[in-house]
Design a protein around this motif. Structure first.
Motif, PDB file in Angstrom:
ATOM      1  N   LYS A  13      39.961  40.953  69.669  1.00  0.00           N
ATOM      2  CA  LYS A  13      39.917  41.798  68.381  1.00  0.00           C
ATOM      3  C   LYS A  13      40.333  40.971  67.231  1.00  0.00           C
ATOM      4  O   LYS A  13      40.239  41.268  66.059  1.00  0.00           O
ATOM      5  N   ALA A  14      41.060  39.815  67.481  1.00  0.00           N
ATOM      6  CA  ALA A  14      41.570  38.848  66.425  1.00  0.00           C
ATOM      7  C   ALA A  14      40.508  38.489  65.647  1.00  0.00           C
ATOM      8  O   ALA A  14      39.456  38.065  66.002  1.00  0.00           O
ATOM      9  N   ASP A  15      41.164  38.193  64.514  1.00  0.00           N
ATOM     10  CA  ASP A  15      40.219  37.539  63.279  1.00  0.00           C
ATOM     11  C   ASP A  15      39.231  37.893  62.902  1.00  0.00           C
ATOM     12  O   ASP A  15      38.122  37.590  62.323  1.00  0.00           O
ATOM     13  N   ARG A  18      33.112  39.962  65.527  1.00  0.00           N
ATOM     14  CA  ARG A  18      32.207  40.998  65.874  1.00  0.00           C
ATOM     15  C   ARG A  18      31.990  40.743  67.218  1.00  0.00           C
ATOM     16  O   ARG A  18      32.087  39.778  67.749  1.00  0.00           O
ATOM     17  N   PHE A  19      30.973  41.651  67.960  1.00  0.00           N
ATOM     18  CA  PHE A  19      30.650  41.677  69.234  1.00  0.00           C
ATOM     19  C   PHE A  19      29.409  41.661  69.628  1.00  0.00           C
ATOM     20  O   PHE A  19      28.451  42.396  68.881  1.00  0.00           O
ATOM     21  N   TRP A  31      19.427  38.747  72.551  1.00  0.00           N
ATOM     22  CA  TRP A  31      20.783  39.106  71.786  1.00  0.00           C
ATOM     23  C   TRP A  31      20.631  40.741  71.293  1.00  0.00           C
ATOM     24  O   TRP A  31      19.557  40.979  70.592  1.00  0.00           O
ATOM     25  N   VAL A  32      21.846  41.473  71.431  1.00  0.00           N
ATOM     26  CA  VAL A  32      22.060  42.599  70.692  1.00  0.00           C
ATOM     27  C   VAL A  32      23.318  42.865  70.031  1.00  0.00           C
ATOM     28  O   VAL A  32      24.193  42.404  70.668  1.00  0.00           O
ATOM     29  N   THR A  33      23.416  43.144  68.743  1.00  0.00           N
ATOM     30  CA  THR A  33      24.710  43.375  68.143  1.00  0.00           C
ATOM     31  C   THR A  33      25.486  44.693  68.950  1.00  0.00           C
ATOM     32  O   THR A  33      24.711  45.744  68.926  1.00  0.00           O
ATOM     33  N   LEU A  34      26.498  44.816  69.210  1.00  0.00           N
ATOM     34  CA  LEU A  34      27.223  46.013  69.539  1.00  0.00           C
ATOM     35  C   LEU A  34      27.758  46.623  68.384  1.00  0.00           C
ATOM     36  O   LEU A  34      28.508  45.930  67.436  1.00  0.00           O
ATOM     37  N   THR A  35      27.870  47.789  68.423  1.00  0.00           N
ATOM     38  CA  THR A  35      28.572  48.660  67.316  1.00  0.00           C
ATOM     39  C   THR A  35      29.734  49.681  67.748  1.00  0.00           C
ATOM     40  O   THR A  35      29.647  49.952  68.950  1.00  0.00           O
TER      41      THR A  35
END
Length: 108
Positions: A13-15, A18-19, A31-35
């Motif tokens: 979670k630092a800096d 995003r995931f 690829w899929v962006t996590l929300t």
């Protein structure tokens, strides 16, 4: 819709990271962006079309300075994982780990 969940550890979670999730199987990869729509600290995404439980996934800690998901923008990643077929749908990164991180699957 089949959804999988991802719980990053404190390191990840630092800096402002995003995931994203990198899905792969014998036929393709995507690829899929996590929300985190409900702001509970657990990230999620639907399984992409053509993917199912049992296929491969790698969760990645991404550079927040870009929105593009690629290996060039990855800071850290989990080991290669297979999405469980036993109903477990949430991967939690083990505390203290960074790159090639391990963790556990559970049910959310």
């Amino acid at each position: 819709e089949n959804v999988i969940y991802f719980a990053p550890n404190a390191n990840w979670k630092a800096d402002g990271a995003r995931f994203a999730a990198y899905f792969f199987n014998a036929g393709s990869n995507v690829w899929v962006t996590l929300t985190d729509a409900d702001a509970d600290g657990i990230y999620e995404c639907g399984l992409p079309v053509g993917y199912e439980f049992g296929d491969g996934v790698i969760f990645c800690r991404m550079n927040p300075a870009t929105t593009a998901n690629s290996w060039d923008n990855k800071w850290d990643q989990t080991e290669d994982l297979n999405i469980p077929t036993d109903g477990k749908n949430m991967f939690t990164v083990k505390e203290g780990e960074w790159n090639a991180a391990t963790g556990t699957w559970s049910t959310k």
